[in-house]
Design a protein around this motif. Structure first.
Motif, PDB file in Angstrom:
ATOM      1  N   MET A   1      -2.778   8.917  15.340  1.00  7.03           N
ATOM      2  CA  MET A   1      -2.936   8.092  14.158  1.00  7.03           C
ATOM      3  C   MET A   1      -2.042   6.872  14.261  1.00  7.03           C
ATOM      4  SD  MET A   1      -2.929  10.406  10.769  1.00  7.03           S
ATOM      5  CE  MET A   1      -4.476  10.853  10.131  1.00  7.03           C
ATOM      6  N   PRO A   2      -2.598   5.706  13.912  1.00  3.62           N
ATOM      7  CA  PRO A   2      -1.763   4.519  13.952  1.00  3.62           C
ATOM      8  C   PRO A   2      -0.764   4.512  12.813  1.00  3.62           C
ATOM      9  CG  PRO A   2      -3.968   3.963  13.201  1.00  3.62           C
ATOM     10  CD  PRO A   2      -3.970   5.412  13.568  1.00  3.62           C
ATOM     11  N   VAL A   3       0.384   3.945  13.087  1.00  2.00           N
ATOM     12  CA  VAL A   3       1.417   3.831  12.064  1.00  2.00           C
ATOM     13  C   VAL A   3       1.233   2.486  11.367  1.00  2.00           C
ATOM     14  CG1 VAL A   3       3.897   3.697  11.666  1.00  2.00           C
ATOM     15  CG2 VAL A   3       2.993   5.240  13.406  1.00  2.00           C
ATOM     16  N   GLU A   4       1.196   2.500  10.048  1.00  2.00           N
ATOM     17  CA  GLU A   4       1.014   1.272   9.275  1.00  2.00           C
ATOM     18  C   GLU A   4       2.322   0.491   9.245  1.00  2.00           C
ATOM     19  OE1 GLU A   4      -1.927   0.676   8.620  1.00  2.00           O
ATOM     20  OE2 GLU A   4      -2.850   2.636   8.538  1.00  2.00           O
ATOM     21  N   GLU A   5       2.207  -0.825   9.282  1.00  2.00           N
ATOM     22  CA  GLU A   5       3.380  -1.678   9.238  1.00  2.00           C
ATOM     23  C   GLU A   5       3.849  -1.852   7.797  1.00  2.00           C
ATOM     24  OE1 GLU A   5       2.220  -5.337  11.017  1.00  2.00           O
ATOM     25  OE2 GLU A   5       1.457  -4.366  12.803  1.00  2.00           O
ATOM     26  N   THR A   6       5.132  -2.150   7.642  1.00  2.00           N
ATOM     27  CA  THR A   6       5.673  -2.447   6.322  1.00  2.00           C
ATOM     28  C   THR A   6       5.208  -3.836   5.903  1.00  2.00           C
ATOM     29  OG1 THR A   6       7.614  -1.125   6.819  1.00  2.00           O
ATOM     30  CG2 THR A   6       7.786  -2.648   4.990  1.00  2.00           C
ATOM     31  N   ALA A   7       4.810  -3.972   4.667  1.00  2.00           N
ATOM     32  CA  ALA A   7       4.262  -5.237   4.177  1.00  2.00           C
ATOM     33  C   ALA A   7       5.361  -6.240   3.889  1.00  2.00           C
ATOM     34  CB  ALA A   7       3.466  -4.994   2.910  1.00  2.00           C
ATOM     35  N   SER A   8       5.025  -7.495   4.128  1.00  2.00           N
ATOM     36  CA  SER A   8       5.939  -8.561   3.726  1.00  2.00           C
ATOM     37  C   SER A   8       5.775  -8.784   2.228  1.00  2.00           C
ATOM     38  CB  SER A   8       5.606  -9.844   4.489  1.00  2.00           C
ATOM     39  OG  SER A   8       4.344 -10.343   4.077  1.00  2.00           O
ATOM     40  N   THR A   9       6.714  -9.483   1.641  1.00  2.00           N
ATOM     41  CA  THR A   9       6.639  -9.779   0.203  1.00  2.00           C
ATOM     42  C   THR A   9       5.403 -10.599  -0.109  1.00  2.00           C
ATOM     43  OG1 THR A   9       9.045  -9.730   0.083  1.00  2.00           O
ATOM     44  CG2 THR A   9       7.885 -10.808  -1.724  1.00  2.00           C
ATOM     45  N   SER A  10       5.062 -11.554   0.743  1.00  2.00           N
ATOM     46  CA  SER A  10       3.885 -12.389   0.484  1.00  2.00           C
ATOM     47  C   SER A  10       2.604 -11.567   0.535  1.00  2.00           C
ATOM     48  CB  SER A  10       3.820 -13.553   1.472  1.00  2.00           C
ATOM     49  OG  SER A  10       3.711 -13.082   2.796  1.00  2.00           O
ATOM     50  N   ALA A  11       2.524 -10.601   1.445  1.00  2.00           N
ATOM     51  CA  ALA A  11       1.334  -9.753   1.517  1.00  2.00           C
ATOM     52  C   ALA A  11       1.197  -8.923   0.248  1.00  2.00           C
ATOM     53  CB  ALA A  11       1.402  -8.841   2.741  1.00  2.00           C
ATOM     54  N   LYS A  12       2.301  -8.402  -0.257  1.00  2.76           N
ATOM     55  CA  LYS A  12       2.257  -7.610  -1.483  1.00  2.76           C
ATOM     56  C   LYS A  12       1.803  -8.458  -2.670  1.00  2.76           C
ATOM     57  CE  LYS A  12       5.609  -4.117  -0.207  1.00  2.76           C
ATOM     58  NZ  LYS A  12       6.868  -3.467  -0.509  1.00  2.76           N
ATOM     59  N   VAL A  13       2.289  -9.692  -2.744  1.00  3.80           N
ATOM     60  CA  VAL A  13       1.920 -10.589  -3.849  1.00  3.80           C
ATOM     61  C   VAL A  13       0.442 -10.970  -3.736  1.00  3.80           C
ATOM     62  CG1 VAL A  13       2.287 -12.896  -4.830  1.00  3.80           C
ATOM     63  CG2 VAL A  13       4.243 -11.458  -4.230  1.00  3.80           C
ATOM     64  N   LEU A  14      -0.012 -11.298  -2.535  1.00  2.79           N
ATOM     65  CA  LEU A  14      -1.408 -11.671  -2.337  1.00  2.79           C
ATOM     66  C   LEU A  14      -2.355 -10.505  -2.582  1.00  2.79           C
ATOM     67  CD1 LEU A  14      -1.136 -13.883   0.868  1.00  2.79           C
ATOM     68  CD2 LEU A  14      -1.704 -14.641  -1.455  1.00  2.79           C
ATOM     69  N   TYR A  15      -1.881  -9.285  -2.342  1.00  2.30           N
ATOM     70  CA  TYR A  15      -2.744  -8.107  -2.507  1.00  2.30           C
ATOM     71  C   TYR A  15      -2.934  -7.728  -3.976  1.00  2.30           C
ATOM     72  CZ  TYR A  15      -4.653  -3.438  -2.045  1.00  2.30           C
ATOM     73  OH  TYR A  15      -5.456  -2.346  -2.142  1.00  2.30           O
ATOM     74  N   ARG A  16      -2.006  -8.084  -4.843  1.00  3.28           N
ATOM     75  CA  ARG A  16      -2.081  -7.657  -6.250  1.00  3.28           C
ATOM     76  C   ARG A  16      -3.413  -7.960  -6.920  1.00  3.28           C
ATOM     77  NH1 ARG A  16       3.955  -8.910  -8.353  1.00  3.28           N
ATOM     78  NH2 ARG A  16       4.914  -7.172  -7.263  1.00  3.28           N
ATOM     79  N   PRO A  17      -3.910  -9.196  -6.873  1.00  2.00           N
ATOM     80  CA  PRO A  17      -5.201  -9.444  -7.529  1.00  2.00           C
ATOM     81  C   PRO A  17      -6.339  -8.649  -6.889  1.00  2.00           C
ATOM     82  CG  PRO A  17      -4.191 -11.523  -6.839  1.00  2.00           C
ATOM     83  CD  PRO A  17      -3.317 -10.412  -6.363  1.00  2.00           C
ATOM     84  N   TRP A  18      -6.332  -8.566  -5.565  1.00  2.00           N
ATOM     85  CA  TRP A  18      -7.346  -7.793  -4.851  1.00  2.00           C
ATOM     86  C   TRP A  18      -7.256  -6.318  -5.241  1.00  2.00           C
ATOM     87  CZ3 TRP A  18     -11.733  -8.097  -2.512  1.00  2.00           C
ATOM     88  CH2 TRP A  18     -12.159  -7.086  -1.665  1.00  2.00           C
ATOM     89  N   GLY A  19      -6.057  -5.786  -5.306  1.00  2.00           N
ATOM     90  CA  GLY A  19      -5.862  -4.393  -5.698  1.00  2.00           C
ATOM     91  C   GLY A  19      -6.326  -4.130  -7.122  1.00  2.00           C
ATOM     92  N   THR A  20      -6.080  -5.075  -8.018  1.00  2.00           N
ATOM     93  CA  THR A  20      -6.514  -4.927  -9.411  1.00  2.00           C
ATOM     94  C   THR A  20      -8.033  -4.900  -9.510  1.00  2.00           C
ATOM     95  OG1 THR A  20      -4.525  -6.024 -10.204  1.00  2.00           O
ATOM     96  CG2 THR A  20      -6.394  -5.958 -11.718  1.00  2.00           C
ATOM     97  N   ILE A  21      -8.685  -5.811  -8.802  1.00  2.00           N
ATOM     98  CA  ILE A  21     -10.145  -5.878  -8.829  1.00  2.00           C
ATOM     99  C   ILE A  21     -10.756  -4.609  -8.248  1.00  2.00           C
ATOM    100  CG2 ILE A  21     -12.141  -7.072  -7.820  1.00  2.00           C
ATOM    101  CD1 ILE A  21     -10.417  -9.671  -8.091  1.00  2.00           C
ATOM    102  N   THR A  22     -10.239  -4.154  -7.111  1.00  2.00           N
ATOM    103  CA  THR A  22     -10.801  -2.945  -6.505  1.00  2.00           C
ATOM    104  C   THR A  22     -10.520  -1.707  -7.352  1.00  2.00           C
ATOM    105  OG1 THR A  22      -8.866  -2.651  -5.060  1.00  2.00           O
ATOM    106  CG2 THR A  22     -10.756  -3.835  -4.141  1.00  2.00           C
ATOM    107  N   SER A  23      -9.382  -1.663  -8.020  1.00  2.00           N
ATOM    108  CA  SER A  23      -9.086  -0.523  -8.895  1.00  2.00           C
ATOM    109  C   SER A  23     -10.041  -0.477 -10.084  1.00  2.00           C
ATOM    110  CB  SER A  23      -7.646  -0.597  -9.410  1.00  2.00           C
ATOM    111  OG  SER A  23      -6.749  -0.356  -8.371  1.00  2.00           O
ATOM    112  N   MET A  24     -10.332  -1.633 -10.662  1.00  2.00           N
ATOM    113  CA  MET A  24     -11.265  -1.670 -11.785  1.00  2.00           C
ATOM    114  C   MET A  24     -12.669  -1.268 -11.332  1.00  2.00           C
ATOM    115  SD  MET A  24      -9.792  -4.991 -13.935  1.00  2.00           S
ATOM    116  CE  MET A  24     -11.264  -5.852 -13.746  1.00  2.00           C
ATOM    117  N   ALA A  25     -13.083  -1.773 -10.183  1.00  2.00           N
ATOM    118  CA  ALA A  25     -14.390  -1.405  -9.654  1.00  2.00           C
ATOM    119  C   ALA A  25     -14.444   0.093  -9.354  1.00  2.00           C
ATOM    120  CB  ALA A  25     -14.692  -2.203  -8.387  1.00  2.00           C
ATOM    121  N   GLY A  26     -13.353   0.636  -8.833  1.00  2.00           N
ATOM    122  CA  GLY A  26     -13.293   2.072  -8.546  1.00  2.00           C
ATOM    123  C   GLY A  26     -13.391   2.914  -9.800  1.00  2.00           C
ATOM    124  N   GLY A  27     -12.737   2.472 -10.871  1.00  2.00           N
ATOM    125  CA  GLY A  27     -12.815   3.197 -12.139  1.00  2.00           C
ATOM    126  C   GLY A  27     -14.227   3.214 -12.690  1.00  2.00           C
TER     127      GLY A  27
END
Length: 98
Positions: A1-27
């Motif tokens: 299994m590949p080991v996931e890399e630790t996210a940079s702060t910018s990646a976490k900030v950029l992912y927030r809107p995407w994560g929110t949209i996918t979470s709502m769609a998942g619900g």
């Protein structure tokens, strides 16, 4: 299994809107799937599953509905979040979690 890399702060900030949209769609998707499954469990009955304060249903029915709904919700949520994170990683080259 590949080991996931630790996210940079910018990646976490950029992912927030995407994560929110996918979470709502998942619900929404989980709710639709649950309605289909509950209809089959109740032999084609229509309508919402029994709530905890509805006296016309037995405790067994209420708890069964809660177990099925919770299992479906968390399964769909995990699958959508994981898929969304992998897609984000393909687009940006960074893993959004950790």
């Amino acid at each position: 299994m590949p080991v996931e890399e630790t996210a940079s702060t910018s990646a976490k900030v950029l992912y927030r809107p995407w994560g929110t949209i996918t979470s709502m769609a998942g619900g929404l998707l989980a709710g639709k799937i649950f309605q289909l499954v509950w209809g089959r469990i109740r032999a084609g009955s229509e309508g919402d599953p029994p709530g905890p304060l509805e006296s016309e249903y037995s405790t067994k029915e209420v708890l069964a509905a809660a177990v099925v709904q919770g299992a479906i919700y968390f399964l769909v949520k995990a699958a959508i979040q994981r898929g969304g994170a992998r897609l984000f990683q393909r687009w940006t080259g960074e893993w959004p979690g950790d």
